[in-house]
Design an enzyme around this catalytic site. Structure first.
Site, short mmCIF file in Angstrom:
data_model
loop_
_atom_site.label_atom_id
_atom_site.label_comp_id
_atom_site.label_asym_id
_atom_site.label_seq_id
_atom_site.Cartn_x
_atom_site.Cartn_y
_atom_site.Cartn_z
N ARG A 147 0.83 -1.20 0.00
CA ARG A 147 0.00 0.00 0.00
C ARG A 147 0.87 1.25 0.00
O ARG A 147 1.77 1.38 0.83
CB ARG A 147 -0.90 0.01 1.24
N ASP A 200 1.23 5.49 0.25
CA ASP A 200 0.57 6.62 0.89
C ASP A 200 0.12 7.65 -0.14
O ASP A 200 0.51 7.59 -1.32
CB ASP A 200 1.51 7.29 1.89
N TYR A 257 12.11 0.76 -3.91
CA TYR A 257 11.68 2.15 -4.09
C TYR A 257 12.86 3.01 -4.51
O TYR A 257 14.02 2.69 -4.24
CB TYR A 257 11.13 2.72 -2.77
N ARG A 301 10.27 7.14 3.88
CA ARG A 301 10.36 8.60 3.95
C ARG A 301 11.07 9.07 5.22
O ARG A 301 11.71 10.12 5.23
CB ARG A 301 8.97 9.22 3.81
#
Length: 304
Positions: A63, A65, A134, A226
């Site tokens: 999932r 954000d 990522y 992050r």
């Protein structure tokens, strides 16, 4: 199968999306989300309501954000076999190719289903995944700043030391409790295996002049990437020493730790899976809860 009268088939969906105007992946009442838009598109092309069937429900590998993008997202969905066959119409195309073409006709431009395939036995988009990869892109040079990329590159006003950021990042690689970098959730473990974390400033290619993080793990907890980027930026600016991100990790406390940076610089690049004959076994392993003692205590990289 859900029963002899309503046989179903599991499909793998390979997705890409621009997260700018989505409130994240997960369906939320009154909000535009990737899952919500995708499930509505599937329900439309499969004619779920007219057929008296429940709308399709999609399971995703990871999932994302609000504001996070994806080039290599993967999901699966179980659909009624008869509905899939009916969606082909009179075309001579394979059922999955016909479904992909029909989805392209109803989905918005910021959500693309790149491929639809029949999932192999045991495939679960979430639990069969071995890793997620990522990238986070930062621009700290006026000469490299491009207004056309502002939706997926973070602008940083202070110059960054990419080498120091890379050295700090490498000390975090391994299997650890990342509580200091995760937003806590009830009954959720924060133990993860960070397989790769590094920074570079490419000299050529699409990312030339940017400072780019590549982050790969078996899975990520909420806001983890992050927060890792936030700690790296503090090092890159010279506000914190290279040892600081590892000190945060070892302290296992989120309070007073790394800033969680903006979402728009983050892109899910790839989800990796084992060979088809290992999919079911991998799903069983992933569902097993990570034990608190099962971590690597020794730091890695330059500062161990």
């Amino acid at each position: 199968m859900t029963g002899e009268e309503t046989p179903t088939v599991r499909l793998r969906l390979d997705l890409a999306y621009d997260g700018t105007h989505f409130a994240g992946w997960a369906r939320q009442p009154g909000l535009r989300t990737v899952q919500g838009v995708l499930e509505e598109g599937l329900a439309t092309v499969l004619r779920s309501v007219p057929r008296g069937e429940a709308p399709p429900r999609v399971t995703v590998a990871g999932r994302t954000d609000a504001g996070v993008h994806a080039r290599g997202q993967v999901a699966h969905v179980d659909v009624v076999a008869a509905a899939l066959d009916a969606a082909r119409g009179r075309s001579g195309r394979a059922d999955v190719d016909a479904l992909a073409a029909r989805l392209a006709g109803v989905l918005p431009a910021d959500l693309v289903v790149r491929a639809v395939t029949h999932a192999p036995p045991g495939f679960d988009a979430r639990f069969s995944a071995l890793r997620r990869r990522y990238a986070y892109r930062v621009c700290d040079l006026d000469a490299a700043r491009d207004p056309l990329s502002r939706g997926w590159v973070l602008w940083h006003r202070r110059p960054l030391d990419a080498a120091a950021m890379d050295a700090a990042a490498r000390t975090l690689v391994g299997r650890h409790d990342f509580a200091a970098y995760c937003k806590p959730r009830p009954d959720a473990t924060t133990i993860r295996t960070l397989e790769e974390f590094g920074w570079s400033r490419p000299a050529d290619g699409a990312d030339a002049g940017l400072v780019v993080a590549h982050v790969q793990a078996d899975a990520f907890c909420h806001s983890m990437v992050r927060a890792l980027v936030g700690a790296s930026l503090a090092v890159g600016e010279g506000r914190r020493p290279v040892t600081w991100p590892r000190e945060l990790l070892d302290g296992r406390r989120r309070e007073g730790g790394a800033t969680v940076v903006a979402a728009h610089g983050l892109t899910l690049e790839e989800v990796g899976y084992p060979s088809d004959d290992e999919l079911g076994r991998r799903a069983e392993q992933t569902r097993a809860r990570r034990a608190a003692h099962d971590v690597d205590d020794a730091p890695r990289g330059c500062c161990g």
